[in-house]
Every structure is written in C-alpha cells, then in structure tokens.
Design a protein around this motif. Sequence first.
Motif, PDB file in Angstrom:
ATOM      1  N   ARG A 185     -12.580  -7.212   5.894  1.00 21.70           N
ATOM      2  CA  ARG A 185     -11.550  -7.848   6.715  1.00 21.70           C
ATOM      3  C   ARG A 185     -10.199  -7.146   6.576  1.00 21.70           C
ATOM      4  O   ARG A 185      -9.430  -7.089   7.522  1.00 21.70           O
ATOM      5  N   ILE A 186      -9.921  -6.606   5.388  1.00 24.18           N
ATOM      6  CA  ILE A 186      -8.634  -5.916   5.212  1.00 24.18           C
ATOM      7  C   ILE A 186      -8.739  -4.413   5.475  1.00 24.18           C
ATOM      8  O   ILE A 186      -7.809  -3.668   5.210  1.00 24.18           O
ATOM      9  N   GLY A 187      -9.896  -3.980   5.995  1.00 20.25           N
ATOM     10  CA  GLY A 187     -10.009  -2.595   6.438  1.00 20.25           C
ATOM     11  C   GLY A 187     -10.741  -1.645   5.516  1.00 20.25           C
ATOM     12  O   GLY A 187     -10.782  -0.439   5.783  1.00 20.25           O
ATOM     13  N   ILE A 188     -11.309  -2.121   4.425  1.00 18.80           N
ATOM     14  CA  ILE A 188     -12.048  -1.240   3.534  1.00 18.80           C
ATOM     15  C   ILE A 188     -13.423  -0.982   4.148  1.00 18.80           C
ATOM     16  O   ILE A 188     -14.101  -1.897   4.594  1.00 18.80           O
ATOM     17  N   SER A 189     -13.818   0.282   4.155  1.00 20.78           N
ATOM     18  CA  SER A 189     -15.137   0.669   4.676  1.00 20.78           C
ATOM     19  C   SER A 189     -16.126   0.750   3.524  1.00 20.78           C
ATOM     20  O   SER A 189     -15.780   1.138   2.415  1.00 20.78           O
ATOM     21  N   PHE A 190     -17.370   0.401   3.806  1.00 17.30           N
ATOM     22  CA  PHE A 190     -18.449   0.549   2.835  1.00 17.30           C
ATOM     23  C   PHE A 190     -19.445   1.606   3.301  1.00 17.30           C
ATOM     24  O   PHE A 190     -20.544   1.705   2.766  1.00 17.30           O
ATOM     25  N   GLY A 191     -19.040   2.377   4.310  1.00 14.00           N
ATOM     26  CA  GLY A 191     -19.862   3.469   4.813  1.00 14.00           C
ATOM     27  C   GLY A 191     -21.074   3.030   5.612  1.00 14.00           C
ATOM     28  O   GLY A 191     -21.892   3.856   5.986  1.00 14.00           O
ATOM     29  N   ASP A 192     -21.194   1.725   5.852  1.00  9.66           N
ATOM     30  CA  ASP A 192     -22.366   1.218   6.558  1.00  9.66           C
ATOM     31  C   ASP A 192     -22.108   0.959   8.036  1.00  9.66           C
ATOM     32  O   ASP A 192     -23.030   0.684   8.784  1.00  9.66           O
TER      33      ASP A 192
ATOM     34  N   GLU B  84     -21.868   5.711  -9.048  1.00 10.74           N
ATOM     35  CA  GLU B  84     -22.749   6.854  -9.296  1.00 10.74           C
ATOM     36  C   GLU B  84     -24.133   6.665  -8.691  1.00 10.74           C
ATOM     37  O   GLU B  84     -24.822   7.627  -8.398  1.00 10.74           O
ATOM     38  N   GLY B  85     -24.521   5.430  -8.419  1.00  7.54           N
ATOM     39  CA  GLY B  85     -25.829   5.158  -7.831  1.00  7.54           C
ATOM     40  C   GLY B  85     -25.824   5.001  -6.327  1.00  7.54           C
ATOM     41  O   GLY B  85     -26.858   4.695  -5.727  1.00  7.54           O
ATOM     42  N   ALA B  86     -24.674   5.224  -5.679  1.00  9.31           N
ATOM     43  CA  ALA B  86     -24.606   5.106  -4.219  1.00  9.31           C
ATOM     44  C   ALA B  86     -25.421   6.227  -3.586  1.00  9.31           C
ATOM     45  O   ALA B  86     -25.402   7.370  -4.055  1.00  9.31           O
ATOM     46  N   VAL B  87     -26.144   5.886  -2.503  1.00  6.10           N
ATOM     47  CA  VAL B  87     -26.991   6.885  -1.839  1.00  6.10           C
ATOM     48  C   VAL B  87     -26.798   6.826  -0.331  1.00  6.10           C
ATOM     49  O   VAL B  87     -26.521   5.769   0.228  1.00  6.10           O
TER      50      VAL B  87
ATOM     51  N   PRO C 293     -26.375   1.371   1.363  1.00  6.84           N
ATOM     52  CA  PRO C 293     -26.482   2.799   1.691  1.00  6.84           C
ATOM     53  C   PRO C 293     -25.426   3.200   2.721  1.00  6.84           C
ATOM     54  O   PRO C 293     -25.097   2.434   3.623  1.00  6.84           O
ATOM     55  N   TYR C 294     -24.885   4.408   2.563  1.00  7.86           N
ATOM     56  CA  TYR C 294     -23.782   4.839   3.413  1.00  7.86           C
ATOM     57  C   TYR C 294     -24.201   5.932   4.394  1.00  7.86           C
ATOM     58  O   TYR C 294     -25.218   6.593   4.211  1.00  7.86           O
ATOM     59  N   SER C 295     -23.366   6.087   5.418  1.00 10.31           N
ATOM     60  CA  SER C 295     -23.506   7.169   6.389  1.00 10.31           C
ATOM     61  C   SER C 295     -22.270   8.053   6.255  1.00 10.31           C
ATOM     62  O   SER C 295     -21.143   7.548   6.337  1.00 10.31           O
ATOM     63  N   VAL C 296     -22.479   9.336   6.071  1.00 10.23           N
ATOM     64  CA  VAL C 296     -21.355  10.263   5.969  1.00 10.23           C
ATOM     65  C   VAL C 296     -20.523  10.204   7.247  1.00 10.23           C
ATOM     66  O   VAL C 296     -19.287  10.236   7.196  1.00 10.23           O
ATOM     67  N   ASP C 297     -21.188  10.084   8.389  1.00 12.20           N
ATOM     68  CA  ASP C 297     -20.453  10.020   9.652  1.00 12.20           C
ATOM     69  C   ASP C 297     -19.531   8.810   9.709  1.00 12.20           C
ATOM     70  O   ASP C 297     -18.418   8.897  10.226  1.00 12.20           O
TER      71      ASP C 297
END
Length: 186
Positions: A178-185, A59-62, A32-36
Amino acid sequence: FVVEVMGHKVGWLTLYAGVAGGADVILLPEIPYSVDNIVKKIEERERNGKHFTVIAMAEGAVPKEVAELSKKDRKAAVMAQPNGTFTSQLATQIQEKTGHETRITVPGHMQRGGEPCPYDRVLATRLGAAAAELIINEEYGYMAALKNNEITKVPLSEVAGKLKTVDPNCSMIKEAKRIGISFGDQ
C-alpha cells in the motif's frame, strides 16, 4: 543497491529489515520475483526523480522461473549460484536491463548484533521469568512465547522442526504494498 539479508527459508528478517530500513523492493523466499517487475519499479522511481533504489533480498529469494521447478531441479539451480543465492544474478540482470551500476552488500551475521533496546530487555525478562516458572512447576516440553502481547506457554510439539513462513497475504505485506514497496511479484 541490493542488500542480501539472512533468511534462507523464511523472510521475516528481510521483511522487517526492509520495511524498517526504507527498502523500495523486498524479496522473500515466500514470494518468487520477476526481474522485469523489479526493473519496472526502478524505472518508475526514476520517472519520479528518485535516482536510487534499495532492494532488501532474503538469501533464499528465487526468481519465478526457479520457483516453478521441481524440488530437485530448484535445489540444483540454487547450488549453481555463487554462494547459493541469486543476489549476484539479480544485480547483473538489473544492471544489464537498466544500464545502471548495481552494487551488492551482504552484512551476514553482523546484522544479528547491536545493542538491545528497552523493548528487547523487557521481553527477555518476561520470557525468562515464564521459562523459570515452567521449570519450577515441572512443566517440561513447553516454550515461553509472546502472543498478542501476553506471555504464554506453547508445546514444543507445535513448534519444533516447523518453519513459520511469511504469508504472502498477511497484513504486513499488504501494508507495505500500500505504501509502494514492491515484492517483485507484480
């Protein structure tokens, strides 16, 4: 840019597409992600001279607040969204919080197409040969699978009706972070 990738219940396609396509943020159903947190990543990129951000979103990310709801309430929240996804909502929130135009693209089933590469052709041949051998040997109730680069048989009872979700602690997620990709968490 928010690219909505197929993956209603699991995020493998989005994870691989995001890493291969150079996404800056990858959003999966399993995390699950945080918009912030996404906005923080966008702002960090801007401070570093990057004036665009690519978000690969299953499409199922919340969002976290929806993930915390009961199953019934979560389903209702999803169904209340246009097309049953949070993609439009996320794009609107990013635009409101950053002041930058945010565009959405949904490739849909077109992303499943394309020419097979040599690896695809070899894998299909190996799996087909193994499936044929199972039939010749009258070994029913199995599927041919690739495990550790070896073709093996797997009982259908072990796989039928079961989802193979992305483990948020798997090595690929750790490497991407590690390479800088965010998962919104975070």
